[in-house]
Design a protein around this motif. Structure first.
Motif, mmCIF file in Angstrom:
data_model
loop_
_atom_site.group_PDB
_atom_site.id
_atom_site.type_symbol
_atom_site.label_atom_id
_atom_site.label_comp_id
_atom_site.label_asym_id
_atom_site.label_seq_id
_atom_site.Cartn_x
_atom_site.Cartn_y
_atom_site.Cartn_z
ATOM 1 N N THR A 97 0.799 -1.174 -0.111
ATOM 2 C CA THR A 97 -0.173 0.016 -0.033
ATOM 3 C C THR A 97 0.924 1.055 0.126
ATOM 4 N N ALA A 98 1.842 1.330 0.813
ATOM 5 C CA ALA A 98 2.886 2.653 0.785
ATOM 6 C C ALA A 98 3.563 2.799 -0.454
ATOM 7 N N PHE A 99 3.809 1.404 -1.130
ATOM 8 C CA PHE A 99 4.662 1.708 -2.434
ATOM 9 C C PHE A 99 3.634 2.413 -3.592
ATOM 10 N N ALA A 100 2.410 1.869 -3.618
ATOM 11 C CA ALA A 100 1.368 2.317 -4.415
ATOM 12 C C ALA A 100 1.052 3.929 -4.070
ATOM 13 N N ASN A 101 1.122 4.244 -2.847
ATOM 14 C CA ASN A 101 1.007 5.441 -2.595
ATOM 15 C C ASN A 101 2.128 6.700 -2.604
ATOM 16 N N GLY A 102 3.259 5.878 -2.797
ATOM 17 C CA GLY A 102 4.710 6.855 -2.777
ATOM 18 C C GLY A 102 4.943 7.197 -1.331
ATOM 19 N N ASP A 103 4.643 6.341 -0.255
ATOM 20 C CA ASP A 103 5.005 6.936 1.088
ATOM 21 C C ASP A 103 6.403 6.364 1.470
ATOM 22 N N ARG A 104 7.257 7.187 1.314
ATOM 23 C CA ARG A 104 8.803 6.710 1.692
ATOM 24 C C ARG A 104 9.048 6.429 3.135
ATOM 25 N N ASN A 105 8.123 7.550 3.988
ATOM 26 C CA ASN A 105 8.422 7.396 5.506
ATOM 27 C C ASN A 105 8.121 6.089 6.016
ATOM 28 N N THR A 106 6.997 5.383 5.225
ATOM 29 C CA THR A 106 6.643 4.153 5.770
ATOM 30 C C THR A 106 7.440 3.095 5.429
#
Length: 246
Positions: free
Chosen positions: A130-139
């Protein structure tokens, strides 16, 4: 006067002798076999039928079972041993190389629990996807090994440079199974096969779908490897390798 006194003394002596004989006939003489005084708090006296006073009654022996009575008691060494539960049941086949390596990891890390690891791996998988799809680097950063993070970050940066976004709906994991394990020094590695369901598509700057399908459910199989230093106080596993399967 003297004769009267002598006569009086003889009468007294006769009276004393008579009283003594009377008391003797009533009380009897001591023979050394007299019964002791009655003690109401002492144990009841045995009757003649109880036998020798020196005999001490022992507890009755439990009744023997049929086998013992027949003299066919099975020796202890031949009795069936207690069943030992397979530690990795449901995770790795008993006696398999995977089970043996899991045991080695458990010896190196007393806190290791394969079921708990798989439960955490399922959460990590959904979180990372999910974080990869959203581009969430911090997670992503604390969950990925440095080289894996650089690879993921490169893909995210490429999408951002092109103005692309991912529209994804993670439905759920249908399987999470350990497929391999390794212990290299202090570093333990566990490989998990994930099967999941999701919908995903890539949209351009204008919101037009350029890849994938926002409606059709995709069945995805990923092979991920996690690693942890067994001597570290940090209990977290990090993703060190990814692969996909058809």
């Amino acid at each position: 006067m003297g004769e009267a006194s002598t006569l009086f003394n003889l009468i007294l002596l006769a009276i004393a002798v008579g009283v003594f004989l009377k008391l003797r006939s009533v009380l009897g003489r001591r023979t050394g076999n007299e019964r002791p005084p009655y003690d109401p708090y002492s144990a009841p006296e045995k009757t003649a039928a109880s036998g020798d006073d020196k005999v001490i009654s022992l507890p009755r022996r439990p009744q023997q079972g049929p086998q013992e009575q027949a003299g066919t008691v099975e020796p202890y060494a031949q009795r069936e041993p207690y069943a030992v539960k397979d530690r990795w049941a449901g995770i790795a086949p008993e006696g398999s190389p995977l089970a043996q390596t899991l045991t080695e990891i458990a010896l190196a890390d007393r806190s290791f629990d394969a079921e708990a690891f798989l439960s955490g791996a399922r959460i990590a998988y959904e979180t990372i996807v999910t974080a990869f799809a959203n581009g969430d680097r911090n997670t992503l950063a604390p969950l990925l090994e440095d080289n894996v993070f650089k690879s993921f970050e490169g893909v995210i940066a490429g999408r951002e440079s092109r103005g692309e976004t991912v529209d994804q709906n993670f439905i759920g994991i249908t399987e999470a199974a350990l497929t391999a394990a390794a212990l290299d020094g202090r570093r333990a590695r566990l490989t998990v096969r994930f099967r999941s369901e999701l919908t995903a598509c890539v949209k351009n700057r204008d919101g037009i779908v350029i890849e994938g399908d926002p409606v059709t459910v995709r069945h995805v199989t990923d092979i991920w490897t996690f690693e942890r230093d067994t001597a570290s106080a940090n209990p977290n596993w990090r993703l060190v390798a990814t692969d996909s399967a058809a």
